[in-house]
Design a protein around this motif. Structure first.
Motif, PDB file in Angstrom:
ATOM      1  N   SER A   1      27.991 -13.739  -3.142  1.00  0.00           N
ATOM      2  CA  SER A   1      28.247 -13.471  -4.550  1.00  0.00           C
ATOM      3  C   SER A   1      28.363 -14.775  -5.306  1.00  0.00           C
ATOM      4  O   SER A   1      28.918 -15.745  -4.800  1.00  0.00           O
ATOM      5  N   GLU A   2      27.792 -14.781  -6.514  1.00  0.00           N
ATOM      6  CA  GLU A   2      27.898 -15.952  -7.384  1.00  0.00           C
ATOM      7  C   GLU A   2      28.817 -15.572  -8.537  1.00  0.00           C
ATOM      8  O   GLU A   2      28.461 -14.772  -9.395  1.00  0.00           O
TER       9      GLU A   2
ATOM     10  N   LYS B   1      38.341 -13.586  -4.451  1.00  0.00           N
ATOM     11  CA  LYS B   1      37.634 -12.937  -3.352  1.00  0.00           C
ATOM     12  C   LYS B   1      37.984 -13.553  -2.004  1.00  0.00           C
ATOM     13  O   LYS B   1      37.987 -12.860  -0.986  1.00  0.00           O
TER      14      LYS B   1
ATOM     15  N   GLU C   1      38.011 -10.908   1.414  1.00  0.00           N
ATOM     16  CA  GLU C   1      36.697 -10.279   1.386  1.00  0.00           C
ATOM     17  C   GLU C   1      35.584 -11.303   1.607  1.00  0.00           C
ATOM     18  O   GLU C   1      34.470 -10.941   1.950  1.00  0.00           O
TER      19      GLU C   1
ATOM     20  N   GLY D   1      36.811  -2.763   0.849  1.00  0.00           N
ATOM     21  CA  GLY D   1      36.587  -4.123   1.333  1.00  0.00           C
ATOM     22  C   GLY D   1      36.866  -4.180   2.826  1.00  0.00           C
ATOM     23  O   GLY D   1      37.441  -3.250   3.400  1.00  0.00           O
TER      24      GLY D   1
ATOM     25  N   SER E   1      29.648  -3.514   6.586  1.00  0.00           N
ATOM     26  CA  SER E   1      30.460  -3.962   5.456  1.00  0.00           C
ATOM     27  C   SER E   1      29.872  -3.399   4.169  1.00  0.00           C
ATOM     28  O   SER E   1      28.662  -3.282   4.012  1.00  0.00           O
TER      29      SER E   1
ATOM     30  N   ALA F   1      31.546  -3.945   0.742  1.00  0.00           N
ATOM     31  CA  ALA F   1      31.702  -4.813  -0.420  1.00  0.00           C
ATOM     32  C   ALA F   1      30.564  -5.825  -0.468  1.00  0.00           C
ATOM     33  O   ALA F   1      30.056  -6.246   0.572  1.00  0.00           O
ATOM     34  N   PHE F   2      30.179  -6.208  -1.669  1.00  0.00           N
ATOM     35  CA  PHE F   2      29.124  -7.202  -1.911  1.00  0.00           C
ATOM     36  C   PHE F   2      27.743  -6.754  -1.439  1.00  0.00           C
ATOM     37  O   PHE F   2      26.890  -7.558  -1.128  1.00  0.00           O
TER      38      PHE F   2
ATOM     39  N   ILE G   1      31.377  -6.258 -10.777  1.00  0.00           N
ATOM     40  CA  ILE G   1      31.510  -7.686 -10.497  1.00  0.00           C
ATOM     41  C   ILE G   1      32.701  -7.922  -9.569  1.00  0.00           C
ATOM     42  O   ILE G   1      32.709  -8.852  -8.759  1.00  0.00           O
ATOM     43  N   MET G   2      33.703  -7.045  -9.645  1.00  0.00           N
ATOM     44  CA  MET G   2      34.870  -7.158  -8.778  1.00  0.00           C
ATOM     45  C   MET G   2      34.534  -6.754  -7.346  1.00  0.00           C
ATOM     46  O   MET G   2      34.875  -7.426  -6.392  1.00  0.00           O
ATOM     47  N   PHE G   3      33.894  -5.621  -7.226  1.00  0.00           N
ATOM     48  CA  PHE G   3      33.738  -4.974  -5.930  1.00  0.00           C
ATOM     49  C   PHE G   3      32.423  -5.372  -5.254  1.00  0.00           C
ATOM     50  O   PHE G   3      32.372  -5.535  -4.031  1.00  0.00           O
ATOM     51  N   ALA G   4      31.370  -5.532  -6.038  1.00  0.00           N
ATOM     52  CA  ALA G   4      30.062  -5.800  -5.444  1.00  0.00           C
ATOM     53  C   ALA G   4      29.661  -7.258  -5.583  1.00  0.00           C
ATOM     54  O   ALA G   4      28.708  -7.709  -4.961  1.00  0.00           O
ATOM     55  N   GLY G   5      30.412  -7.988  -6.410  1.00  0.00           N
ATOM     56  CA  GLY G   5      30.065  -9.387  -6.606  1.00  0.00           C
ATOM     57  C   GLY G   5      28.841  -9.525  -7.498  1.00  0.00           C
ATOM     58  O   GLY G   5      28.377  -8.555  -8.099  1.00  0.00           O
ATOM     59  N   ASN G   6      28.325 -10.746  -7.544  1.00  0.00           N
ATOM     60  CA  ASN G   6      27.256 -11.059  -8.484  1.00  0.00           C
ATOM     61  C   ASN G   6      26.196 -11.817  -7.712  1.00  0.00           C
ATOM     62  O   ASN G   6      26.334 -13.005  -7.457  1.00  0.00           O
ATOM     63  N   PHE G   7      25.153 -11.141  -7.270  1.00  0.00           N
ATOM     64  CA  PHE G   7      24.103 -11.815  -6.524  1.00  0.00           C
ATOM     65  C   PHE G   7      22.766 -11.246  -6.950  1.00  0.00           C
ATOM     66  O   PHE G   7      22.515 -10.055  -6.826  1.00  0.00           O
TER      67      PHE G   7
ATOM     68  N   ARG H   1      20.493  -8.290  -5.463  1.00  0.00           N
ATOM     69  CA  ARG H   1      21.250  -7.454  -4.533  1.00  0.00           C
ATOM     70  C   ARG H   1      22.360  -6.700  -5.270  1.00  0.00           C
ATOM     71  O   ARG H   1      22.495  -5.487  -5.133  1.00  0.00           O
TER      72      ARG H   1
END
Lengths: 241, 268, 270
Positions: free
Chosen positions: B180-181, B191, B196, C118, C133, C135-136, C214-220, C223
């Protein structure tokens, strides 16, 4: 048959017999429980206690724990608001019960066509339910109930949406139908004409009970205010007849 | 009543004025409200500092707005009101300066920062050296390339890749582990703190006295590390320039430096 | 004369008042939107469309929101039906819980999801033991979208079912149709418009989901970076990409609303 059920306002309690080929007319004020009684018999409302039987077939018996679900009762029911399926054509409305019974397609076409002709709807068979007039809906609902060859016919205001001439034709058709197919029939109505021309016997309902049950002349004799108005069309205390 | 339309029109305009005027908190009567836009990495230190500053300057109420430096810069460019801007790198603050949006004479460095790798205290990815970051399956969180902390992280990885100790594939294999970025450094810290992520690249100042025991820290040697310079300045449109100057003096003064040091910042 | 005066006065007062209000409201809504459209030229917009960041975000958003909506329909329809037609102990509690994501700030939802799914989470730790997994991953994006947008569908579906007169079910039943065929041949077609409307609102909400994602899956990118995340990320660098994505989102949202308003007007439900 005898049933009891708690309705919100009062206890519905009724005990009566309708013989094969006989029409019972059920009258009573609005909210007296007429429609609820039909729903109980059809199995759409669960009774609290009692016994319902058609011929040898027990539909409901609270003592022996028998309850045949509505979909297996083979009862023809015409609703007060017709309940014609708005998204289906007249043809598909009438064919609905047959399709559920896996009747072969050619037979469906034949039986539906025959009934639509009976109720003069053959020209409207492709019209959707929500495009019909009140009278057309009523006739569709009747055809839909009759096409499954029910063992008991329950009619809630079956001709009220029709014009006078059509009412007369429909009453005579219903009368013939019940007599020839030799099934019992219960008709809820507010119309004296219905009662007079269809009824073999009559039940008067008041607050969930059948307070009088017998033939027409008998009941006409000892009338309450409601009955007087029903038969005579005027208020009893100002009646000049 | 020819003029009865005046009432609805008045109501509408009052509503419009309230809508546009009611942004932010209302200042307490008699207090000057000082709006400080600060990089997210300053969250702990500045919150602390605002408290002590308000105690010693009872006439001033400090309103803090933390975000990524780039986001703060965009907000100021688009007309957001701020008295003071504290950036996590010179790029964004100087960009504002070059557009004539800052008080040029007020700009100066007040803190320096370095980057470090953190892992959760439980260290689920078993990361103990910088070389471990290349292990496939490692869940690494860094900043986006546009946020200073992400930009610095990439610079560091590049430098390490150019060094024979880590080898030319180092940079790419570490970046392949990024899951994640984050748009702010606090997102990276959160995080990792929640366990996580296996590791994150953050400022040393993000390891605060409060959260110190939730992380394991792997220092990045100075030869690879990037020294982030934190400039501060008064925003050109500030209506409280004197008070803003007073706050900047405090920030660079003895008390300000003590607080910054406590939160892991190096001082210029 | 007096009578005419009386008749004339109120309408004038109301007409002007309403006119001013409506004008101001339209200006209020349309100005920010026009602001976006005026900030980039059509050429920039087209050029930006080929930017992989924009492209990836668009595809990811449409795919995840579609999957979320599908899951929401499959799970939400039976639940809405049961809650509309059947009483059971705790039904009110279930209803309240279903509505909870509506009032929950999305970041709280995201944090809660992270703590549940998570790898250190209540359920997630169980999956993690089996090497899964959540999350993300793109799956996390879908979970976040379902979580925040399922109430929109269930509320609408439940209302549609409740508005449907029971006489149709009763008629079907008395004609020999058991519950399940009745549901598919009679009830579903009759509430179709309501269900589609609810599904579209859910889809729109899923498309716009930001905080929980953005909290749970993140920012990529490619994806988990959906359009709203890409917009926020791009705002820190390439503003043109951010505006392009915003314009695309506005166009999609506008088409959705237009579809709901015009296509479904007076359709189904008698």
């Amino acid at each position: 048959m005898a049933v009891r059920r708690d309705l919100r306002e009062y206890l519905l309690e009724a005990e009566f017999t309708v013989r094969q080929g006989e029409i019972m007319v059920l009258i009573g004020e609005n909210g007296s429980g007429k429609s609820s009684l039909l729903h109980l018999i059809a199995g759409l409302l669960p009774p609290g206690a009692g016994h319902i039987r058609i011929g040898e077939q027990v539909l409901y018996d609270s003592m022996n724990g028998i309850h045949v679900p509505a979909e297996y009762r083979e009862i023809g029911l015409v609703f007060q608001n017709h309940a014609v399926f708005p998204h289906l054509t007249v043809f598909e409305n009438v064919a609905f019960g047959l399709r559920r019974r896996k009747v072969p397609e050619p037979e469906i076409r034949e039986r539906v066509g025959e009934l639509l002709a009976r109720v003069s709807l053959e020209n409207l068979s492709g019209v959707r339910g929500d495009q019909l007039s009140g009278g057309e809906r009523q006739r569709t609902a009747l055809a839909r109930a009759l096409v499954i060859s029910p063992t008991l016919l329950l009619l809630d205001e079956p001709v009220s949406a029709l014009d006078a001439a059509a009412q007369e034709r429909m009453r005579s058709y219903l009368h013939t139908y019940v007599k020839t197919s030799n099934i019992p029939c219960i008709v809820v109505t507010h119309s004296f004409r219905d009662a007079a021309s269809l009824g073999d016997q009559m039940g008067v309902m008041e607050r969930g009970r059948i307070i009088q049950n017998g033939d027409l002349e008998e009941i006409r004799g000892n009338g309450s205010h409601f009955l007087h108005q029903f038969f005579c069309g005027c208020r009893k205390d100002s009646c000049h007849l | 009543m020819k003029f009865s339309w005046i009432i609805p029109v008045t109501v509408v305009f009052l509503a419009a004025i309230l809508l546009t005027g009611c942004t932010g908190n209302q200042a307490e009567p008699g207090k000057t409200e000082l709006t400080v836009f600060a990089a997210a990495s300053l969250t702990g230190a500045l919150t602390d500092m605002a408290e002590t500053y308000e105690t010693s300057h009872p006439g001033i109420h400090v309103v803090l707005n933390f975000d990524g430096s780039q986001a703060l810069r965009t907000q100021i460019e688009q007309g957001a009101y701020a008295d003071v801007f504290l950036s996590a790198n010179t790029k964004h603050l100087y960009a504002l300066r070059d557009q004539g949006l800052m008080e040029n004479s007020s700009i100066g460095l007040f803190a320096k920062n370095k980057l470090a790798v953190i892992t959760p205290a439980s260290n689920p990815g078993n990361i103990t050296t910088l070389a471990d970051l290349t292990r496939p399956g490692t869940r690494l969180v860094i900043g986006t390339k546009d946020v200073p902390v992400g930009d610095y992280a990439r610079q560091i990885l590049k430098k390490m890749g150019n060094d024979s100790t880590y080898g030319p594939s180092y940079n790419a294999s570490v970046l392949a582990n990024v899951i994640s970025e984050e748009t702010t450094v606090t997102g990276v810290v959160t995080k990792v703190q929640l366990g996580e992520a296996d590791a994150g690249i953050v400022y040393e100042s993000d390891i605060t006295p409060e959260n110190r025991d939730r992380f394991l820290v792997i220092s990045i040697p100075d030869q690879y590390n990037v020294i982030a310079e934190y400039p501060a300045g008064i925003v050109g449109s500030s209506a409280h320039k004197d008070e803003a100057a007073g706050f900047l003096a405090y920030l660079k003064g003895e008390q300000g430096r003590a607080i910054l040091a406590k939160y892991g910042f190096a001082l210029p | 004369m007096g009578r005419r005066y009386f008749q004339g006065k109120n309408p004038l007062f109301l007409t002007i008042g309403a006119g001013v209000l409506i004008t101001l409201l339209v200006i209020f809504i349309i100005t920010p939107i026009l602001g976006l459209f005026f900030r980039i030229s059509f050429e920039q917009f087209l050029a930006s469309l080929s930017d992989p960041v924009v492209w990836n975000a668009l595809v990811l958003s449409l795919v995840t929101a579609s999957i979320s909506t599908l899951v929401i329909i499959l799970v939400g329809t039976p639940v809405a039906w049961v809650n509309a037609r059947h009483h059971y102990p705790g039904r009110e509690i279930v209803d309240t819980l279903i509505d909870l994501p509506l009032v929950l700030p999305p970041t709280v939802a995201g944090l809660a999801l992270l703590l549940a799914f998570g790898r250190m989470g209540l359920i997630g730790s169980f999956f993690y033991d089996y090497g899964i997994s959540i999350a993300f991953t793109t799956l996390a994006v879908i979970i976040a979208q379902i979580f925040v947008s399922i109430p929109f569908y269930i509320r609408q579906a439940r209302a549609s079912f409740e508005q449907l007169d029971t006489m149709y079910e009763h008629a079907a039943k008395s004609l020999g149709s058991p519950s399940v065929p009745t549901f598919f041949t009679i009830i579903l077609p009759l509430v179709k418009a309501g269900l589609i409307g609810g599904a579209i609102m859910s889809f729109a909400r899923a498309l716009g989901e930001f905080g929980a994602t953005i909290m749970f899956a993140g920012n990529f990118q490619g994806r988990t970076q959906t359009m709203p995340l890409a917009i926020y990320t791009a705002m820190q660098g390439d503003l043109t990409a951010a505006i392009t994505l915003s314009v695309i989102l506005i166009i999609i949202s506008f088409l959705i609303i237009a579809f709901v308003k015009f296509k479904l007007r007076g359709y189904g439900e008698r």
